[in-house]
Design a protein around this motif. Structure first.
Motif, PDB file in Angstrom:
ATOM      1  N   UNK A 190      45.795  36.788  50.006  1.00 60.40           N
ATOM      2  CA  UNK A 190      46.634  37.985  49.898  1.00 60.40           C
ATOM      3  C   UNK A 190      47.736  37.836  48.852  1.00 60.40           C
ATOM      4  N   UNK A 191      48.297  36.641  48.731  1.00 62.05           N
ATOM      5  CA  UNK A 191      49.398  36.447  47.783  1.00 62.05           C
ATOM      6  C   UNK A 191      48.941  36.559  46.329  1.00 62.05           C
ATOM      7  N   UNK A 192      47.620  36.537  46.093  1.00 60.16           N
ATOM      8  CA  UNK A 192      47.095  36.703  44.733  1.00 60.16           C
ATOM      9  C   UNK A 192      46.970  38.172  44.336  1.00 60.16           C
ATOM     10  N   UNK A 193      47.142  39.078  45.284  1.00 56.28           N
ATOM     11  CA  UNK A 193      46.915  40.497  45.035  1.00 56.28           C
ATOM     12  C   UNK A 193      48.214  41.170  44.596  1.00 56.28           C
ATOM     13  N   UNK A 194      48.253  41.616  43.348  1.00 58.13           N
ATOM     14  CA  UNK A 194      49.428  42.299  42.802  1.00 58.13           C
ATOM     15  C   UNK A 194      48.983  43.456  41.913  1.00 58.13           C
ATOM     16  N   UNK A 195      49.787  44.495  41.851  1.00 56.93           N
ATOM     17  CA  UNK A 195      49.584  45.561  40.875  1.00 56.93           C
ATOM     18  C   UNK A 195      48.527  46.591  41.213  1.00 56.93           C
ATOM     19  N   UNK A 196      47.985  46.549  42.436  1.00 58.54           N
ATOM     20  CA  UNK A 196      46.954  47.528  42.807  1.00 58.54           C
ATOM     21  C   UNK A 196      47.491  48.955  42.699  1.00 58.54           C
ATOM     22  N   UNK A 197      48.751  49.125  43.047  1.00 59.74           N
ATOM     23  CA  UNK A 197      49.346  50.469  43.057  1.00 59.74           C
ATOM     24  C   UNK A 197      49.418  51.093  41.666  1.00 59.74           C
ATOM     25  N   UNK A 198      49.203  50.306  40.617  1.00 60.61           N
ATOM     26  CA  UNK A 198      49.238  50.822  39.249  1.00 60.61           C
ATOM     27  C   UNK A 198      47.864  51.281  38.768  1.00 60.61           C
ATOM     28  N   UNK A 199      46.855  51.196  39.628  1.00 58.87           N
ATOM     29  CA  UNK A 199      45.472  51.441  39.223  1.00 58.87           C
ATOM     30  C   UNK A 199      45.082  52.905  39.337  1.00 58.87           C
ATOM     31  N   UNK A 200      44.072  53.284  38.548  1.00 53.43           N
ATOM     32  CA  UNK A 200      43.429  54.590  38.690  1.00 53.43           C
ATOM     33  C   UNK A 200      42.244  54.497  39.657  1.00 53.43           C
ATOM     34  N   UNK A 201      41.586  53.345  39.651  1.00 53.38           N
ATOM     35  CA  UNK A 201      40.488  53.045  40.577  1.00 53.38           C
ATOM     36  C   UNK A 201      40.600  51.575  40.947  1.00 53.38           C
TER      37      UNK A 201
END
Length: 288
Positions: free
Chosen positions: A115-126
């Motif tokens: 989980x700590x590797x997951x960043x920036x998803x909220x900036x995605x279009x898909x």
């Protein structure tokens, strides 16, 4: 931007005829960048859409190679380097007669994605998630967190079931994970396993009860999908298959890239068929 989460692997591709047991067998061996997520991200970038790759490699020559090649493809890498594990590798045995392949994976550092590797998803279009990441507890938690973020921001989520071998073990959990997924893109065998149906059109209908936008890949027979609630079948061009490695990855990458720019299912599937039909005519899974 399309965020892609999943495996990076070094593909060791062995093309051969019948094996001469306990002695030598003629063949050719190629080493290429691979891994489902890595390939999908490469095809997204190839189609001119920004792709961001989240994954894990080891602190070794294979890891350096994969990161270097990904950057050359135009992928934005958010890939962690894990000094405690080796970079993932996979031996791919390609039948010279049919182009079909069998795979022996050693996922290595990919299994330590967390989980700590997951960043920036909220900036995605898909957001694209590789099904392989669902089949291990630690990586599953990582993509569950990523999916939760995407759904909270109204970001479409795309998912590939990836492997009938692993899917059989945790089918029920996988079906529950489909809640909130927008695009599900299985091949025929995965569709049969997920739905219990054998007719492609019944498979697609059953899949649409699970996700809004299923696309069922049918290999040389093209694929079927829904366009404005009407089932559409698009054929694949007749080609001579040399190596089917990565055909599904190229399909998904080009599909998502086209959809991100057009929001048109038919155009996206047409482009995906065009690209994946070219990929099988040569060795390797990466853009030409």
């Amino acid at each position: 931007m399309i965020t892609v989460i999943g495996d990076l692997l070094a593909d060791i591709i062995v093309s051969k005829g019948a094996t001469n047991f306990a002695t030598d067998t003629d063949g050719s061996i190629n080493i290429c960048p691979g891994g489902q997520a890595n390939n999908v991200a490469a095809w997204i970038a190839h189609e001119g859409v920004a792709s961001r790759l989240i994954g894990k490699v080891g602190d070794d020559p294979f890891g350096i190679y994969l990161l270097d090649q990904a950057k050359k493809q135009g992928i934005s890498c958010a890939v962690s380097v894990d000094p405690s594990a080796q970079t993932g590798k996979i031996v791919i045995l390609v039948d010279q007669e049919t182009g079909e392949r069998s795979m022996i994976p050693d996922r290595g550092a990919n299994l330590n994605l967390c989980e700590s590797d997951i960043h920036g998803v909220e900036e995605s279009d898909i957001l694209y998630l590789s099904g392989y990441s669902f089949f291990e507890e630690m990586t599953r938690k990582a993509i569950v967190a990523a999916k939760k973020t995407a759904i909270s921001k109204g970001i479409p989520v795309a998912l590939d079931p990836s492997s009938t071998h692993f899917l059989r073990v945790c089918k029920d959990d996988f079906l529950r994970f489909l809640d909130g997924v927008t695009f599900l893109i299985p091949n025929y065998e995965e569709g049969v396993l997920l739905t219990g149906e054998t007719d492609p059109y019944r498979i697609l209908a059953a899949l649409q009860e699970l996700v809004p936008c299923p696309v069922l890949k049918l290999g040389a027979d093209g694929c079927i999908f829904y366009e404005n609630d009407v089932c559409v079948k698009l054929p694949a061009p007749k080609v001579t298959a040399v190596d089917v490695t990565g055909a599904g990855d190229s399909f998904i990458g080009s599909f998502l890239a086209t959809y991100a720019t057009t929001k048109d299912m038919r155009k996206s599937v047409e482009r995906a068929i065009e690209i994946s039909s070219q990929v099988v005519t040569r060795i390797g899974a990466r853009p030409f």
